[in-house]
Write an enzyme that holds these catalytic residues in place. Structure first.
Site, PDB file in Angstrom:
ATOM      1  N   CYS A 131       0.813  -1.222   0.000  1.00  0.00           N
ATOM      2  CA  CYS A 131       0.000   0.000   0.000  1.00  0.00           C
ATOM      3  C   CYS A 131       0.848   1.274   0.000  1.00  0.00           C
ATOM      4  O   CYS A 131       0.528   2.251  -0.689  1.00  0.00           O
ATOM      5  CB  CYS A 131      -0.956  -0.001   1.180  1.00  0.00           C
ATOM      6  SG  CYS A 131      -0.203  -0.451   2.753  1.00  0.00           S
ATOM      7  N   HIS A 243      -2.764   6.290   4.826  1.00  0.00           N
ATOM      8  CA  HIS A 243      -1.316   6.416   4.950  1.00  0.00           C
ATOM      9  C   HIS A 243      -0.876   7.773   4.413  1.00  0.00           C
ATOM     10  O   HIS A 243      -1.417   8.278   3.418  1.00  0.00           O
ATOM     11  CB  HIS A 243      -0.601   5.337   4.135  1.00  0.00           C
ATOM     12  CG  HIS A 243      -0.717   3.956   4.690  1.00  0.00           C
ATOM     13  ND1 HIS A 243      -1.348   3.658   5.878  1.00  0.00           N
ATOM     14  CD2 HIS A 243      -0.259   2.767   4.196  1.00  0.00           C
ATOM     15  CE1 HIS A 243      -1.269   2.346   6.096  1.00  0.00           C
ATOM     16  NE2 HIS A 243      -0.617   1.785   5.088  1.00  0.00           N
TER      17      HIS A 243
END
Length: 344
Positions: A131, A243
């Site tokens: 990711c 994130h």
């Protein structure tokens, strides 16, 4: 054309997000099958706003006649079952780390290297990147095309959802306990995650880097350019979803902040939110539930030749995992002639 699609790991964070995104994007399905371990047999999972699927057991499933399997069950499970599905004619798009660095398996972000899908039938398996790698390469690909990136230094601020539901529960419970003057011991993380940051994701390697940092380096080289030098520091932060990354790049040719901003504004999958005022940038809170990779704080780094700094944020469960997998399937259908199995 309509396809039979299996979602492996359907009861996990990413699996549930895959089911949600398939419905949201009106993916051309004739049937969706939710698969998980035996302990989840018969468990209800949602497909769209109205349909409920009963979870079936992966160990008992025959992939013959299934066109696409979106895997997100953990690397050890993918190691065993993805090749079995592929051998039965199903195209596997795997979210785990197991196949990413296999030279015969494409590692794909559709906005960055869709051409890598050309050889997907060699193994019938396609890998989804980590990711944190994924959002970074989406942001950097157009800048690399314009000015040639030679070095990347990245520090990540990764949410606990990247470590699964138990990690999210631990952040919640530790935060709650601190308000009532209790101190619950950490189980999922090596140190307390509530009101703290932990510079440790995945296992440590002999050179002092963690496996997460190694992934960012090696995956970026495979996806973007093997000649780019990369240094990564990966940090877990007390955020539930989303994130963030602070990225410094050095380029072969000069590129001003204004030029970079214009390039990124036209880049697929990127949204630029970059006004130099209070709140003129994106944070994980605003990125949760969104498909884009957001870029902010674009500015020149005058401490090095041809340097730029930028701030990059994305929903790690969506673009960082589930959405990218679905986009790969869409790319296979649109441009690589993936045909559904014949239904008797």
């Amino acid at each position: 054309m309509a396809y039979k699609v299996a979602v492996v790991g359907a009861t996990g964070n990413v699996g549930r997000e895959i089911l949600k995104i398939l419905a949201e994007r009106n993916f051309p399905v004739r049937e969706v099958v939710a698969l998980a371990s035996a302990k989840s047999r018969g468990k209800d999972v949602s497909y769209g706003n109205t349909k409920i699927l009963k979870t079936k057991v992966l160990d008992e499933y025959d992939f013959r006649g299934t066109d696409i399997a979106l895997f997100s069950p953990g690397a050890s499970v993918s190691k065993e079952f993805a090749p079995l599905a592929a051998e039965q004619g199903c195209v596997v798009i795997d979210n785990t780390s197991f196949f990413r660095m296999d030279k015969d398996i494409p590692l794909v972000v559709p906005e960055v290297n869709p051409e890598a899908l050309a050889g997907f039938r060699k193994r019938n398996i396609i890998a989804n990147p980590n990711c944190s790698t994924m959002q970074m390469v989406v942001a950097l690909k157009p800048l690399h095309d314009a000015a040639g990136i030679r070095r990347i230094v990245v520090s990540t601020y990764q949410s606990v959802s990247g470590a699964g539901k138990e990690a999210m529960d631990e952040l919640f419970s530790q935060t709650k306990d601190l308000f009532i003057h209790e101190n619950r011991p950490s189980k999922k993380f090596t140190k307390r995650i509530a009101f703290n940051v932990i510079p440790h994701i995945d296992v440590f390697m002999e050179d002092g880097n963690t496996k997460e940092e190694w992934k960012m380096v090696q995956e970026t080289k495979k996806i973007l350019d093997p000649n780019i030098e990369i240094s990564a520091t990966c940090v877990r932060v007390p955020v539930f979803v989303g994130h963030a990354e602070s990225i410094n790049i050095e380029m072969d040719r000069p590129l001003s902040a204004d030029e970079a901003r214009e390039i990124l504004q036209d880049a697929p999958g990127v949204v630029v939110i970059d006004s130099r005022q209070n709140g003129g940038y994106q944070t994980p809170v605003e990125s949760a539930g969104e498909d884009a990779v957001f870029v902010s704080r674009i500015r020149e780094d005058r401490s090095v030749e041809n340097g730029l700094n930028l701030w990059c944020v994305s929903d790690n469960l969506r673009k960082g995992a589930a959405l990218n997998a679905v986009q790969i399937a869409e790319e296979l259908i649109a441009n690589y002639n993936l045909q559904p199995a014949r239904v008797a």
